[in-house]
Design an enzyme around this catalytic site. Structure first.
Site, PDB file in Angstrom:
ATOM      1  N   PHE A 124       0.850  -1.188   0.000  1.00 50.57           N
ATOM      2  CA  PHE A 124       0.000   0.000   0.000  1.00 50.57           C
ATOM      3  C   PHE A 124       0.891   1.246   0.000  1.00 50.57           C
ATOM      4  CE2 PHE A 124      -2.974   3.046   2.008  1.00 50.57           C
ATOM      5  CZ  PHE A 124      -4.049   2.877   1.155  1.00 50.57           C
ATOM      6  N   ASP A 193       2.146  -6.144   7.402  1.00 50.98           N
ATOM      7  CA  ASP A 193       0.959  -5.298   7.510  1.00 50.98           C
ATOM      8  C   ASP A 193      -0.247  -6.207   7.262  1.00 50.98           C
ATOM      9  OD1 ASP A 193      -1.207  -3.602   7.049  1.00 50.98           O
ATOM     10  OD2 ASP A 193      -0.010  -2.078   6.020  1.00 50.98           O
ATOM     11  N   TYR A 218     -10.378  -0.445  11.147  1.00 50.16           N
ATOM     12  CA  TYR A 218     -11.657  -0.033  10.533  1.00 50.16           C
ATOM     13  C   TYR A 218     -12.104  -0.904   9.372  1.00 50.16           C
ATOM     14  CZ  TYR A 218      -8.047   2.541   7.887  1.00 50.16           C
ATOM     15  OH  TYR A 218      -6.915   2.875   7.202  1.00 50.16           O
ATOM     16  N   LYS A 219     -11.311  -1.916   9.016  1.00 52.80           N
ATOM     17  CA  LYS A 219     -11.709  -2.755   7.875  1.00 52.80           C
ATOM     18  C   LYS A 219     -12.517  -3.944   8.393  1.00 52.80           C
ATOM     19  CE  LYS A 219      -7.614  -1.327   5.267  1.00 52.80           C
ATOM     20  NZ  LYS A 219      -8.177  -0.585   4.135  1.00 52.80           N
TER      21      LYS A 219
END
Ligand SMILES: Cc1ncc(COP(=O)(O)O)c(C=O)c1O
Length: 408
Positions: A124, A193, A218-219
């Site tokens: 990412f 990650d 938050y996922k």
């Protein structure tokens, strides 16, 4: 696969009862839980209580009486169970970017004689940006290679291997056990990650002997927009872990107000400042949805939902020029599927207008997340059906669908 067959799979689904624990609008099919998890209904009551009673009435006493001060480690313990971490190795707080900065800096410091950090092009962007900063500050090389070249890029010069396990764009999953072992054999530290892993895929950080890990709240953990992130420090590194941001919540006795920084003995030393109590309370409550749930069951459902979407995409969407970008072999993917299409952006917008929420990722990816706790196989079937409708009706050609939003 027919819709009736999809409904039969739902009838056999041992996680089906979990959907009732979420507040999901009736008129949408939500395929973006890989970006922002849906709202567990119990979070509403908890936040109401935290705001009106703990904050409104009890005020500052709540740091002690409501256990606010212990939230980072209490939440960390709940997340730890979902990622195969040893007790006392996970703390919640800060953002994934900040936590990555901490653990990669600390990992590089453990190999001071090695000049290189290895990562891949599937990582990412925030991970790449953070590591570029670390490399520049420490005079290191950041070696960015293709995901399938990672193994050969690790060598005697590698201080740190830092990867995201599930590629945010394609859904491709790295073999954490094999790459961690490979890094260790070369004498490097392995950092993972878990943003697109935690809460969707079973991982065993302890069993894989991972050194450090970070991830989002938050996922798939459903902690709400901007929820605190988490970090993992393996037990063998805790005494040596040097948090580069030495804030008072990482101090052994913050309320001694000592002018000298003495790090806390355990995972608390990875913390920095005052915990974000409102969002941490939401995440804490959201994690209760996972109580008693075995992550291998969650992963099996993720495999089933994504398999069904891929099969339907092959059968019904290939003629509309969609190309499946996600690996077809279930252990090689996470819980989202990406379709490449040259008009992906307006197509995703038209699909959202038709009640199916996915998202777009540059340059040409329509991305669909299948959160196993609240999605049904019939949702997958209906979503593909609506996508076919969007293509056949030409709804995506409406110029309004091409207008770029700030968040895509
Ligand atoms: C792999 C990965 N890492 C990190 C992040 C975001 O990090 P932060 O919590 O700092 O915004 C994301 C966001 O989607 C992500 O996909």
């Amino acid at each position: 696969m027919t819709r009736d067959e999809a409904a039969r799979l739902d009838a056999e689904d041992t996680l089906a009862h979990k959907r009732a624990e979420f507040s999901i609008p009736d008129d949408i099919i939500y395929l973006d839980g890989n970006s922002l998890g849906a709202l567990p209904t119990r979070v509403m009551e908890r936040l109401d209580r935290v705001v009106t009673e703990e904050w409104g009435t009890d005020l500052i006493r709540s740091w002690n009486t409501a256990g606010w001060v212990n939230l980072p480690t209490a939440v960390g313990a709940k997340i730890g169970r979902l990622i195969g971490a040893e007790p006392g190795t996970v703390v919640a707080g800060d953002s994934t970017s900040v936590n990555l900065y901490k653990v990669v800096s600390a990992a590089a410091a453990l190999r001071p004689d090695r000049p290189c950090i290895v990562t891949d092009t599937g990582n990412f962007p925030t991970d790449i940006y953070v590591m570029r900063g670390i490399a520049a500050a420490r005079g290191l090389e950041l070696r960015i290679v293709d995901p399938d070249q990672v193994g050969s890029a690790i060598g005697g010069d590698t201080a740190v291997l830092a990867l995201t396990q599930v590629d945010y764009r394609t859904g491709r999953r790295h073999d954490m056990a094999a790459l961690t072992e490979h890094a260790h054999r070369a004498g490097a530290i392995a950092v993972w990650d878990l943003a697109h892993t935690a809460g969707a895929i079973a991982v065993d950080l302890a069993g894989c002997e991972v050194d450090f890990a970070v991830g989002c709240g938050y996922k798939y953990l459903n902690g709400g927009p901007g929820a605190p992130a988490f970090q993992y420090v393996a037990p063998r590194h805790q005494a040596w872990f040097r948090n580069p941001i030495t804030g008072w919540f990482g101090h052994i006795r913050p309320f001694d107000f000592d002018l000298d920084f003495i790090p806390a003995e355990g995972i608390e030393r990875a913390a920095v400042g005052t915990p974000h109590v409102l969002s941490m309370s939401a995440l804490d409550e959201a994690l209760s949805v996972f109580d008693g749930i075995d992550l291998s069951e969650v992963e099996a459902k993720a495999a089933s939902l994504t398999r069904m979407f891929i099969d339907l995409a092959d059968r019904r969407l290939a003629e509309h020029d969609f190309v499946v970008a996600t690996p077809r072999d279930a252990p090689m993917r996470g819980s989202h599927v990406s379709l490449r299409h040259s008009n992906a952006y307006p197509i995703v917008q038209a699909l959202i207008a038709a009640g199916v929420v996915g998202d777009f990722r540059q340059p040409d990816v329509a991305r669909f997340g299948f959160a196993p706790l609240y999605l049904r196989h019939v949702d997958v079937w209906d979503a593909v059906d609506r996508l076919v409708e969007v293509m056949e009706s030409g709804a995506w050609r409406d110029p309004a669908r091409a207008v770029r939003n700030a968040v895509t």
